[in-house]
Design a protein around this motif. Structure first.
Motif, PDB file in Angstrom:
ATOM      1  N   LYS A 180      45.310  31.636  41.536  1.00 18.09           N
ATOM      2  CA  LYS A 180      43.865  31.702  41.771  1.00 18.09           C
ATOM      3  C   LYS A 180      43.451  33.103  42.211  1.00 18.09           C
ATOM      4  O   LYS A 180      42.422  33.617  41.768  1.00 18.09           O
ATOM      5  CB  LYS A 180      43.443  30.673  42.828  1.00 18.09           C
ATOM      6  N   ASP A 181      44.266  33.714  43.077  1.00 15.65           N
ATOM      7  CA  ASP A 181      43.987  35.093  43.514  1.00 15.65           C
ATOM      8  C   ASP A 181      44.033  36.051  42.323  1.00 15.65           C
ATOM      9  O   ASP A 181      43.183  36.931  42.182  1.00 15.65           O
ATOM     10  CB  ASP A 181      44.983  35.551  44.582  1.00 15.65           C
ATOM     11  N   TYR A 182      45.039  35.870  41.470  1.00 19.03           N
ATOM     12  CA  TYR A 182      45.155  36.716  40.284  1.00 19.03           C
ATOM     13  C   TYR A 182      43.941  36.530  39.378  1.00 19.03           C
ATOM     14  O   TYR A 182      43.369  37.499  38.867  1.00 19.03           O
ATOM     15  CB  TYR A 182      46.449  36.402  39.531  1.00 19.03           C
ATOM     16  N   LYS A 183      43.510  35.281  39.188  1.00 16.36           N
ATOM     17  CA  LYS A 183      42.344  34.981  38.358  1.00 16.36           C
ATOM     18  C   LYS A 183      41.102  35.679  38.908  1.00 16.36           C
ATOM     19  O   LYS A 183      40.354  36.311  38.163  1.00 16.36           O
ATOM     20  CB  LYS A 183      42.131  33.467  38.302  1.00 16.36           C
ATOM     21  N   ARG A 184      40.876  35.549  40.233  1.00 20.04           N
ATOM     22  CA  ARG A 184      39.718  36.201  40.847  1.00 20.04           C
ATOM     23  C   ARG A 184      39.779  37.718  40.667  1.00 20.04           C
ATOM     24  O   ARG A 184      38.788  38.368  40.349  1.00 20.04           O
ATOM     25  CB  ARG A 184      39.635  35.850  42.338  1.00 20.04           C
ATOM     26  N   SER A 185      40.971  38.265  40.860  1.00 22.24           N
ATOM     27  CA  SER A 185      41.162  39.707  40.715  1.00 22.24           C
ATOM     28  C   SER A 185      40.894  40.148  39.273  1.00 22.24           C
ATOM     29  O   SER A 185      40.224  41.163  39.033  1.00 22.24           O
ATOM     30  CB  SER A 185      42.580  40.086  41.125  1.00 22.24           C
ATOM     31  N   ILE A 200      39.041  38.628  36.987  1.00 23.67           N
ATOM     32  CA  ILE A 200      37.603  38.515  36.713  1.00 23.67           C
ATOM     33  C   ILE A 200      36.860  39.697  37.318  1.00 23.67           C
ATOM     34  O   ILE A 200      36.033  40.329  36.656  1.00 23.67           O
ATOM     35  CB  ILE A 200      37.049  37.170  37.237  1.00 23.67           C
ATOM     36  N   PHE A 201      37.179  40.029  38.568  1.00 21.79           N
ATOM     37  CA  PHE A 201      36.512  41.142  39.236  1.00 21.79           C
ATOM     38  C   PHE A 201      36.742  42.458  38.473  1.00 21.79           C
ATOM     39  O   PHE A 201      35.810  43.219  38.228  1.00 21.79           O
ATOM     40  CB  PHE A 201      37.013  41.279  40.687  1.00 21.79           C
ATOM     41  N   GLU A 202      37.991  42.704  38.102  1.00 24.24           N
ATOM     42  CA  GLU A 202      38.305  43.944  37.399  1.00 24.24           C
ATOM     43  C   GLU A 202      37.608  44.017  36.046  1.00 24.24           C
ATOM     44  O   GLU A 202      37.140  45.084  35.637  1.00 24.24           O
ATOM     45  CB  GLU A 202      39.821  44.089  37.228  1.00 24.24           C
ATOM     46  N   CYS A 203      37.532  42.903  35.341  1.00 22.13           N
ATOM     47  CA  CYS A 203      36.892  42.898  34.019  1.00 22.13           C
ATOM     48  C   CYS A 203      35.377  43.092  34.131  1.00 22.13           C
ATOM     49  O   CYS A 203      34.786  43.862  33.361  1.00 22.13           O
ATOM     50  CB  CYS A 203      37.205  41.621  33.264  1.00 22.13           C
ATOM     51  N   VAL A 204      34.729  42.425  35.062  1.00 22.40           N
ATOM     52  CA  VAL A 204      33.267  42.526  35.153  1.00 22.40           C
ATOM     53  C   VAL A 204      32.806  43.828  35.811  1.00 22.40           C
ATOM     54  O   VAL A 204      31.668  44.240  35.627  1.00 22.40           O
ATOM     55  CB  VAL A 204      32.636  41.304  35.875  1.00 22.40           C
ATOM     56  N   THR A 205      33.675  44.492  36.561  1.00 14.98           N
ATOM     57  CA  THR A 205      33.291  45.770  37.185  1.00 14.98           C
ATOM     58  C   THR A 205      33.753  46.969  36.369  1.00 14.98           C
ATOM     59  O   THR A 205      33.524  48.105  36.752  1.00 14.98           O
ATOM     60  CB  THR A 205      33.889  45.878  38.615  1.00 14.98           C
ATOM     61  N   GLY A 206      34.420  46.717  35.253  1.00 10.17           N
ATOM     62  CA  GLY A 206      34.849  47.806  34.378  1.00 10.17           C
ATOM     63  C   GLY A 206      36.143  48.471  34.826  1.00 10.17           C
ATOM     64  O   GLY A 206      36.519  49.504  34.281  1.00 10.17           O
TER      65      GLY A 206
END
Length: 140
Positions: free
Chosen positions: A123-128, A130-136
């Motif tokens: 779950k932590d990896y998933k959140r990370s 998603i964050f990295e993809c949406v923030t570029g």
């Protein structure tokens, strides 16, 4: 247990049985002396091994709950609970069964804990991710 405004202490080994509400039918085992409210029935096994009956009542939770008196919430009163037929194997059999279940349940709980830790890491990896993809910060 309340007697004429006197609150009694549940001794170690008492089975704590939820008799009303959303948790009706759940059973616990007192590892320490204690008290409870009126929603908890203290079952103090005499001439038997309470750990065995903890497992027995746990296994029958759904059956007892499904047959309980219902209005808005299930109610399992002492009279109803007293009608339940309970097996009475020898004390040595009760100890053997409970000891086996203690060991196996402990092993299963440990496996569950390991799996839950892995799930949390994913779950932590998933959140990370998603964050990295949406923030570029990660190129897709």
């Amino acid at each position: 247990v309340i007697y004429a405004n006197k609150i009694s202490l549940f001794p170690i080994g008492t089975l704590l049985y939820v008799g009303i509400g959303a948790s009706a039918g759940k059973v616990g085992y007192a590892n320490e002396n204690g008290y409870s409210n009126q929603q908890i029935t203290g079952l103090i096994p005499l001439n038997c091994y309470s750990r065995f009956y903890f497992y027995y009542l746990s296994a029958l939770k759904d059956k007892i709950r499904d047959n309980a008196f219902f209005t808005t919430l299930p109610i399992i009163n002492n009279a109803y609970l007293g009608q339940e037929l309970i097996p009475f194997p020898t004390i040595s059999e009760q100890h053997s069964i409970a000891d086996y279940l203690d060991q196996k349940c402990s092993e299963i709980d440990e496996l569950i804990s390991i799996k839950q830790q892995k799930i949390e890491k994913l779950k932590d990896y998933k959140r990370s991710l998603i964050f990295e993809c949406v923030t570029g910060k990660r190129k897709v």
